[in-house]
Design an enzyme around this catalytic site. Sequence first.
Site, PDB file in Angstrom:
ATOM      1  N   HIS A 204       0.798  -1.234   0.000  1.00 12.15           N
ATOM      2  CA  HIS A 204       0.000   0.000   0.000  1.00 12.15           C
ATOM      3  C   HIS A 204       0.829   1.282   0.000  1.00 12.15           C
ATOM      4  O   HIS A 204       0.284   2.368  -0.154  1.00 12.15           O
ATOM      5  CB  HIS A 204      -0.941   0.016   1.203  1.00 12.15           C
ATOM      6  CG  HIS A 204      -0.233   0.375   2.489  1.00 12.15           C
ATOM      7  ND1 HIS A 204       0.519  -0.537   3.188  1.00 12.15           N
ATOM      8  CD2 HIS A 204      -0.133   1.536   3.158  1.00 12.15           C
ATOM      9  CE1 HIS A 204       1.029   0.049   4.255  1.00 12.15           C
ATOM     10  NE2 HIS A 204       0.662   1.311   4.260  1.00 12.15           N
TER      11      HIS A 204
HETATM   12  C1  UD1 Z   1      -1.944   5.829   5.494  1.00 10.58           C
HETATM   13  C2  UD1 Z   1      -0.630   6.277   6.130  1.00 10.58           C
HETATM   14  C3  UD1 Z   1       0.353   5.112   6.167  1.00 10.58           C
HETATM   15  C4  UD1 Z   1      -0.269   3.886   6.816  1.00 10.58           C
HETATM   16  C5  UD1 Z   1      -1.579   3.556   6.090  1.00 10.58           C
HETATM   17  C6  UD1 Z   1      -2.263   2.359   6.718  1.00 10.58           C
HETATM   18  C7  UD1 Z   1      -0.139   8.643   5.703  1.00 10.58           C
HETATM   19  C8  UD1 Z   1       0.748   9.588   5.003  1.00 10.58           C
HETATM   20  N1  UD1 Z   1      -0.017   7.333   5.380  1.00 10.58           N
HETATM   21  O1  UD1 Z   1      -1.667   5.517   4.138  1.00 10.58           O
HETATM   22  O2  UD1 Z   1       1.479   5.498   6.919  1.00 10.58           O
HETATM   23  O3  UD1 Z   1       0.627   2.809   6.718  1.00 10.58           O
HETATM   24  O4  UD1 Z   1      -2.453   4.686   6.161  1.00 10.58           O
HETATM   25  O5  UD1 Z   1      -3.250   1.842   5.877  1.00 10.58           O
HETATM   26  O6  UD1 Z   1      -0.921   9.052   6.527  1.00 10.58           O
HETATM   27  N2  UD1 Z   1      -8.695   5.304   0.341  1.00 10.58           N
HETATM   28  C9  UD1 Z   1      -9.958   4.793   0.147  1.00 10.58           C
HETATM   29  N3  UD1 Z   1     -10.687   4.505   1.268  1.00 10.58           N
HETATM   30  C10 UD1 Z   1     -10.252   4.705   2.527  1.00 10.58           C
HETATM   31  C11 UD1 Z   1      -8.959   5.243   2.706  1.00 10.58           C
HETATM   32  C12 UD1 Z   1      -8.199   5.522   1.597  1.00 10.58           C
HETATM   33  O7  UD1 Z   1     -10.405   4.603  -0.976  1.00 10.58           O
HETATM   34  O8  UD1 Z   1     -10.975   4.404   3.500  1.00 10.58           O
HETATM   35  C13 UD1 Z   1      -7.859   5.569  -0.857  1.00 10.58           C
HETATM   36  C14 UD1 Z   1      -8.027   6.965  -1.416  1.00 10.58           C
HETATM   37  O9  UD1 Z   1      -7.879   6.894  -2.806  1.00 10.58           O
HETATM   38  C15 UD1 Z   1      -6.830   7.683  -0.830  1.00 10.58           C
HETATM   39  C16 UD1 Z   1      -5.782   6.593  -0.800  1.00 10.58           C
HETATM   40  O10 UD1 Z   1      -6.502   5.407  -0.513  1.00 10.58           O
HETATM   41  O11 UD1 Z   1      -6.472   8.798  -1.566  1.00 10.58           O
HETATM   42  C17 UD1 Z   1      -4.689   6.781   0.206  1.00 10.58           C
HETATM   43  O12 UD1 Z   1      -5.196   6.968   1.506  1.00 10.58           O
HETATM   44  P1  UD1 Z   1      -4.437   7.884   2.581  1.00 10.58           P
HETATM   45  O13 UD1 Z   1      -5.279   8.159   3.736  1.00 10.58           O
HETATM   46  O14 UD1 Z   1      -3.839   9.068   1.885  1.00 10.58           O
HETATM   47  O15 UD1 Z   1      -3.192   7.047   3.049  1.00 10.58           O
HETATM   48  P2  UD1 Z   1      -2.815   5.516   3.043  1.00 10.58           P
HETATM   49  O16 UD1 Z   1      -2.160   5.209   1.747  1.00 10.58           O
HETATM   50  O17 UD1 Z   1      -3.936   4.640   3.473  1.00 10.58           O
END
Ligand code: UD1
Length: 350
Positions: A204
């Site tokens: 991820h």
């Molecule tokens: C975040 C943390 C990472 C942690 C991870 C655990 C930061 C910078 N990163 O990364 O350190 O290891 O969480 O999972 O805070 N999305 C969905 N649904 C959700 C959540 C996310 O579709 O419920 C998708 C969206 O497209 C979003 C992308 O995932 O833009 C990334 O989500 P984001 O919250 O930016 O960070 P993670 O990659 O999950």
Amino acid sequence: MKIITVVGARPQFVKAAVISRVLRSYVGVHEVFVHTGQHYDHNMSDLFFSELDIPHPDYNLGIGSGSHSQQTGLMIQAIGELLEKESPDFVLIYGDTNSTLAGALAASKLHIPVAHVEAGLRSFNRSMPEELNRVVADHVSDLLFAPTQTAVINLKREGLEPNTRLTGDVMFDSVLFYRKRILEDKEKYTISGLPEHYLLATIHRAGNTDDPLKLHAILKAFEGTGQKIVWPLHPRTRKMLQERENIPGNVMISEPVGYLEMLSLVMGSDKVLTDSGGLQKEAYFLGKQCITIREETEWVETLHDNWNVVAGTNPEQIIRATALPHPSAPAKDTFGDGHAAEKILSFLIR
Ligand code: UD1
């Protein structure tokens, strides 16, 4: 004592669940639980709250996804407003996500003491958003709860020793607690249709999913292992794969799974392939060799006797690592005694 817990992403729900259980059993402590809304899909959020018996959040800020600056900025504003209203004695933050950074900055700007659980982790790779979040969070925190001796040394090197307390790792507490529950009710947590032998994979990290060459190399590696691979997909990874990749025939993908299902998948696997920090440790705690699909690890304690092999994203290196013999030497006990949460509570009270 009023404590505000700020969380927003999957691994933080797990860590906060362990501490919340202890905080709420102590009469003099009142915990107010704040969810930033960074993770919001059912499988990324609500499922963890129900599985881990975490209290329903007192506040859900509903911030959701966005660019780093937008997400973090909106969180700082919303957390700042509620801290002024609640005026807690302490703010508890966890790990290294944007929710951690926002909680740390909002509280420290208001001169509210901040306690950081899982402080002192360093990858020494500043291109990772998590590394920036950790460094800033540690430097504005008043109490630094270090999970390992390495974390203590990192904090000392940065002049933060006076605020540092070695507590052990709350994720170790958590695995001990829930492993027992899984073993007591194996059927409930076993995912049906799994092959008898499989490698468990999770990917991820933005550095892997958002770089087309790296994501392609990882898929090539998965195919090249020739082994069955079970791969629950983070939503962003699913999106990136859909845009440009075919899933190899030996790989079974699924929706993200809950915490207990994930532990059960680790327990049933031959080995683990991951770029997650938490899963590297969970594999170690549960006696499974891990191949880390990154160039470095913060969890250097897991590297001895090849319990964890840092393979990067080069397909040959990953394939070679999956073929290594599984360690037979026992994993060392360097993550505490399973009572990190109690230690954290006693430091907070003191
Ligand atoms: C975040 C943390 C990472 C942690 C991870 C655990 C930061 C910078 N990163 O990364 O350190 O290891 O969480 O999972 O805070 N999305 C969905 N649904 C959700 C959540 C996310 O579709 O419920 C998708 C969206 O497209 C979003 C992308 O995932 O833009 C990334 O989500 P984001 O919250 O930016 O960070 P993670 O990659 O999950």
